[in-house]
Design a protein around this motif. Structure first.
Motif, PDB file in Angstrom:
ATOM      1  N   UNK A  54       0.843  -1.203   0.000  1.00  0.00           N
ATOM      2  CA  UNK A  54       0.000   0.000   0.000  1.00  0.00           C
ATOM      3  C   UNK A  54       0.875   1.249   0.000  1.00  0.00           C
ATOM      4  N   UNK A  55       1.956   1.224   0.774  1.00  0.00           N
ATOM      5  CA  UNK A  55       2.875   2.357   0.788  1.00  0.00           C
ATOM      6  C   UNK A  55       3.490   2.604  -0.580  1.00  0.00           C
ATOM      7  N   UNK A  56       3.835   1.523  -1.278  1.00  0.00           N
ATOM      8  CA  UNK A  56       4.422   1.658  -2.610  1.00  0.00           C
ATOM      9  C   UNK A  56       3.389   2.183  -3.609  1.00  0.00           C
ATOM     10  N   UNK A  57       2.145   1.724  -3.479  1.00  0.00           N
ATOM     11  CA  UNK A  57       1.088   2.226  -4.349  1.00  0.00           C
ATOM     12  C   UNK A  57       0.855   3.706  -4.094  1.00  0.00           C
ATOM     13  N   UNK A  58       0.834   4.092  -2.823  1.00  0.00           N
ATOM     14  CA  UNK A  58       0.634   5.508  -2.488  1.00  0.00           C
ATOM     15  C   UNK A  58       1.739   6.375  -3.095  1.00  0.00           C
ATOM     16  N   UNK A  59       2.973   5.879  -3.088  1.00  0.00           N
ATOM     17  CA  UNK A  59       4.087   6.644  -3.654  1.00  0.00           C
ATOM     18  C   UNK A  59       3.918   6.814  -5.162  1.00  0.00           C
ATOM     19  N   UNK A  60       3.403   5.780  -5.834  1.00  0.00           N
ATOM     20  CA  UNK A  60       3.184   5.884  -7.274  1.00  0.00           C
ATOM     21  C   UNK A  60       2.050   6.853  -7.587  1.00  0.00           C
ATOM     22  N   UNK A  61       0.981   6.799  -6.793  1.00  0.00           N
ATOM     23  CA  UNK A  61      -0.137   7.732  -6.983  1.00  0.00           C
ATOM     24  C   UNK A  61       0.347   9.168  -6.782  1.00  0.00           C
ATOM     25  N   UNK A  62       1.208   9.372  -5.789  1.00  0.00           N
ATOM     26  CA  UNK A  62       1.754  10.706  -5.550  1.00  0.00           C
ATOM     27  C   UNK A  62       2.568  11.180  -6.752  1.00  0.00           C
TER      28      UNK A  62
END
Length: 622
Positions: free
Chosen positions: A371-379
């Protein structure tokens, strides 16, 4: 670049290494940290190398294997890469071979005989084969120059391409303690690097970390509207006749997109695990060997594909992480020429990826990291600042310039406005509708659209009904995505993709948190991307038809290369890289000595092709 080896920086480069570089590979000098790495490994040292795709990682183990006594063992999970690299090395006069599942018993036995006889400089082995008792015993009987563990990020459970068999490679340090080991990868954040070093027993070895920057790649992320139509426009307007890779999440979408591109006159081929192996191989061979073919694929495609002239990589679905995005976009422009990394992205992508994480069989810790990695990509997708700076920052790299001059945000800076009131309206709507609904229903409520569902739940009676009429549906979707990227909303994993408030939403609703939003003008289309950057005029992307100093000679050289490649059964770029063809067309060498001075022409290629190339230059009009 950071490097921690205890080496004398002032000492001259090893003459033998430079000589091998020039005579075997036809290259005039080392790039970046190559010289330090090659010296370190040649002298028997272990190390971890992080170097971007196209940065010259292969030379970091190929050249020490030629300088040291014995055979260099290259561990790679990528059959296609093994094949291409061995073909290229053979063309350069290097004794190289593969040992993998594609060989017959007789062929494998011959490779083993050559290894024991000291007749090989480099041997490429798949990890699962290497770890068999038989193969380890075989290697124990041979003289080994080094072990090179390519795609080393595969050892990390937190990485984007974890392969369990890689964990067993720690046995190399135990069984062969005196043989130097070099682990290499193009993609690894700090956590992944740490795990690579621990699992491969390289914690005391120096790390050579080159810049992750690929300045020739233009990063663009657009709002997903009709993604296939947007992709067609991109190809027709800027990449007609170019080779490209298009990534989709599902096999069905791969088939549909490939068919749609083909109908539009764009030569496109599908590639996914559901196709027959022979079909996949045929499509991959066409992509590698023909000009201007677009491959539409799931993420399984491309690992180890060494094709240098991929001019664009397009994502029609959101990848899982920044690492995956970087790895996949890195397949564009390996030759250093201007290339495009383009992605169409929408709120549904976030919901889909979040659902896949929540429904996976991974541990809670794995899900939190994912989830943290997905959030970084969305950012990265939603940032209003330089995308390259954001991308490099993820890998711990900073640059002095605030603007790269070669991403969509730098070329056409987005307008940003105070979005506190809009955010409050949207968050209030999420709260008052019970945090049970997805984007479509929330927007219906905000703009005052009296749908059957709105009436069913009496949401037309809420105070938030119709309070967002100043924006249209597309603009509200942009606000939704940005609030998710900022962490004020999260996409739930249920079947309806409900949006829920996070703890930080309270500060927005109370007016305590600033919210700056990218403007999405009414009726906005994707921003046009200029062909200029802050760094100056960008060279046009090559369309494979010869944007060289001498178009006629360039075309003749490409045709000759294609004929030779077919005769020898190798990809065209194994015979000569595009950059070498460009050099020949520009210089028009009149003698073998002049030809030998062009980068990419080593002794063996001069011997094999020199006379033909000089004759071709002489008979082609300038």
């Amino acid at each position: 670049m950071t490097a921690q080896p205890a080496l004398d920086r002032a000492s001259p480069p090893p003459r033998d290494a430079l000589s091998v570089l020039n005579h075997v590979f036809g290259l005039p000098d080392f790039r970046g940290a190559q010289e330090k790495i090659i010296r370190h490994v040649s002298e028997g040292g272990n190390c971890l190398v992080l170097m971007p795709t196209g940065g010259g990682k292969s030379l970091c183990y190929q050249l020490p294997s030629l300088l040291r006594d014995g055979c260099g063992i290259v561990v790679s999970p990528l059959i296609a890469l093994m094949r291409d690299q061995v073909a290229g090395l053979t063309e350069a006069g290097v004794n190289a071979a593969v040992l993998n599942s594609t060989l017959s018993y007789e062929e494998a036995s011959e490779v083993e005989r050559r290894l024991l006889a000291g007749d090989l400089d480099l041997l490429y082995v798949a990890p699962e084969r290497l770890l068999t008792p038989r193969c380890l015993n075989l290697i124990g009987q041979a003289q080994i120059a080094l072990f090179a563990i390519d795609e080393a990020h595969c050892v990390s459970q937190w990485g984007h391409d974890f392969r369990p068999e890689y964990i067993g490679l720690s046995v190399l340090a135990e069984r062969f303690p005196d043989v130097p080991r070099i682990a290499l990868t193009a993609t690894a954040d700090a956590m992944t690097r740490k795990e690579i070093a621990e699992r491969l027993k390289l914690t005391d070895a120096p790390h050579f970390v080159a810049s992750f920057d690929r300045p020739n790649i233009r990063y663009e992320i657009v709002d997903k509207q009709n993604a296939v139509t947007q992709l067609k426009n991109l190809i027709k307007e800027r990449h007609a006749g170019d080779a490209g890779v298009v990534y989709c999440l599902s096999r069905a979408k791969v088939e549909d997109v490939a068919a749609s591109l083909t109908e539009a006159g764009i030569p496109a081929l599908p590639y996914h695990a559901g196709l027959d192996a022979s079909v996949r191989a045929r499509h991959q061979d066409r992509f590698i060997n023909e000009d201007g073919v677009v491959i539409v694929a799931t993420i399984a495609f491309g690992m180890g594909i060494d094709k240098p002239d991929v001019r664009f990589v397009a994502h029609l679905d959101l990848p899982k992480s920044v690492e995956a995005y970087y790895q996949e976009t890195g397949r564009a422009g390996r030759d250093g020429k201007p290339s495009t990394a383009w992605m169409a992205y929408g709120l549904s992508d976030i919901v889909q990826q979040r659902r896949m994480i929540d429904e996976s069989n991974g541990s809670d810790a794995f899900k939190r990291v994912s989830i943290g990695k997905l959030d970084a990509l969305v950012a990265l997708a939603e940032t209003v600042h330089c995308r390259r700076q954001r991308l490099l920052g993820y890998f711990g790299e900073t640059q002095a310039d605030e603007s790269c001059g070669n991403c969509d945000n730098c070329l056409t800076p987005p307008r940003v406005r105070d979005g506190k009131v809009l955010a409050q309206k949207l968050l209030s709507c999420v709260y008052r509708t019970g945090q049970r609904f997805g984007a479509m229903h929330l927007i219906d409520v905000l703009v005052g659209r009296l749908t059957e569902r709105v009436k069913q739940f009496n949401h037309d009676q809420l105070s938030v009904f119709g309070i967002g009429r100043e924006l249209n549906e597309k603009q509200w979707r942009a606000v939704l995505r940005q609030l998710v990227a900022m962490g004020h909303l999260r996409a739930a994993s249920d079947a309806f993709g409900a949006l829920k408030l996070t703890d930080s939403a309270r500060g927005v609703l109370k007016g305590e948190t600033q919210v700056m939003l990218r403007e999405q003008p009414e009726g906005a289309r994707n921003r046009a991307i200029r062909d200029k950057s802050r760094r100056g005029e960008l060279a046009p992307a090559s369309n494979g038809k010869g944007a060289a100093a001498n178009p006629a000679l360039h075309a003749a050289l490409r045709a000759w290369r294609s004929d030779i490649a077919r005769q020898r059964g190798v990809p065209a770029y194994v015979v000569l890289h595009d950059s070498t063809i460009d050099g020949i067309a520009a210089v028009r060498p009149a003698s073998l000595n002049e030809l030998r001075n062009i980068a990419g022409i080593g002794d063996k290629k001069l011997e094999h092709y020199g006379d033909e190339l000089i004759a071709l230059v002489n008979r082609t009009e300038g």
